[in-house]
Design a protein around this motif. Structure first.
Motif, PDB file in Angstrom:
ATOM      1  N   UNK A 250       0.837  -1.196   0.000  1.00  0.00           N
ATOM      2  CA  UNK A 250       0.000   0.000   0.000  1.00  0.00           C
ATOM      3  C   UNK A 250       0.875   1.250   0.000  1.00  0.00           C
ATOM      4  N   UNK A 251       0.552   2.184  -0.861  1.00  0.00           N
ATOM      5  CA  UNK A 251       1.292   3.445  -0.951  1.00  0.00           C
ATOM      6  C   UNK A 251       0.722   4.461   0.026  1.00  0.00           C
ATOM      7  N   UNK A 252       1.596   5.310   0.509  1.00  0.00           N
ATOM      8  CA  UNK A 252       1.170   6.427   1.356  1.00  0.00           C
ATOM      9  C   UNK A 252       0.916   7.603   0.429  1.00  0.00           C
ATOM     10  N   UNK A 253      -0.315   7.781   0.052  1.00  0.00           N
ATOM     11  CA  UNK A 253      -0.686   8.857  -0.879  1.00  0.00           C
ATOM     12  C   UNK A 253      -1.970   9.506  -0.393  1.00  0.00           C
ATOM     13  N   UNK A 254      -2.130  10.759  -0.687  1.00  0.00           N
ATOM     14  CA  UNK A 254      -3.357  11.464  -0.368  1.00  0.00           C
ATOM     15  C   UNK A 254      -4.205  11.541  -1.635  1.00  0.00           C
TER      16      UNK A 254
ATOM     17  N   UNK B  75       9.449  11.005   0.001  1.00  0.00           N
ATOM     18  CA  UNK B  75      10.624  10.902   0.858  1.00  0.00           C
ATOM     19  C   UNK B  75      10.302  10.943   2.352  1.00  0.00           C
ATOM     20  N   UNK B  76       9.153  11.485   2.713  1.00  0.00           N
ATOM     21  CA  UNK B  76       8.811  11.559   4.136  1.00  0.00           C
ATOM     22  C   UNK B  76       7.908  10.410   4.581  1.00  0.00           C
ATOM     23  N   UNK B  77       7.924   9.285   3.814  1.00  0.00           N
ATOM     24  CA  UNK B  77       7.176   8.081   4.181  1.00  0.00           C
ATOM     25  C   UNK B  77       8.136   6.900   4.180  1.00  0.00           C
ATOM     26  N   UNK B  78       7.635   5.754   4.581  1.00  0.00           N
ATOM     27  CA  UNK B  78       8.440   4.534   4.537  1.00  0.00           C
ATOM     28  C   UNK B  78       8.080   3.665   3.322  1.00  0.00           C
ATOM     29  N   UNK B  79       7.466   4.254   2.300  1.00  0.00           N
ATOM     30  CA  UNK B  79       7.067   3.491   1.112  1.00  0.00           C
ATOM     31  C   UNK B  79       8.267   2.771   0.469  1.00  0.00           C
TER      32      UNK B  79
END
Length: 76
Positions: free
Chosen positions: A3-7, A53-57
């Motif tokens: 799962x991607x960390x996206x808004x 860059x500010x996520x753990x993706x």
């Protein structure tokens, strides 16, 4: 699937991490790892995955690649 960390309202964004055979332009078949961007279950073939860059993706995709490598016996 990672799962991607996206808004992205009302959309499921994921990275599809896989291993398989790929036919190259020179006619050879090579075993490769692939990462695709998927939106609502559809692969976006012409979109290269990007990692905020500010996520753990990136780390989670990397971990999935390492697990696939071990699972399929590619230890070198």
């Amino acid at each position: 699937m990672v799962k991607a960390t996206r808004n992205e309202p009302n959309k499921l964004v994921e990275y599809r991490v896989s291993v398989g055979d790929e036919k190259w332009k020179n006619g050879t078949v090579q075993k490769v790892f692939k990462v695709h961007l998927c939106v609502d279950g559809d692969i976006r073939y012409r979109h290269c995955p990007s990692y905020l860059v500010d996520t753990d993706d990136f780390e989670r995709v990397y971990k999935a690649l390492v697990e696939l490598k071990k699972k399929h016996g590619f230890n070198n």
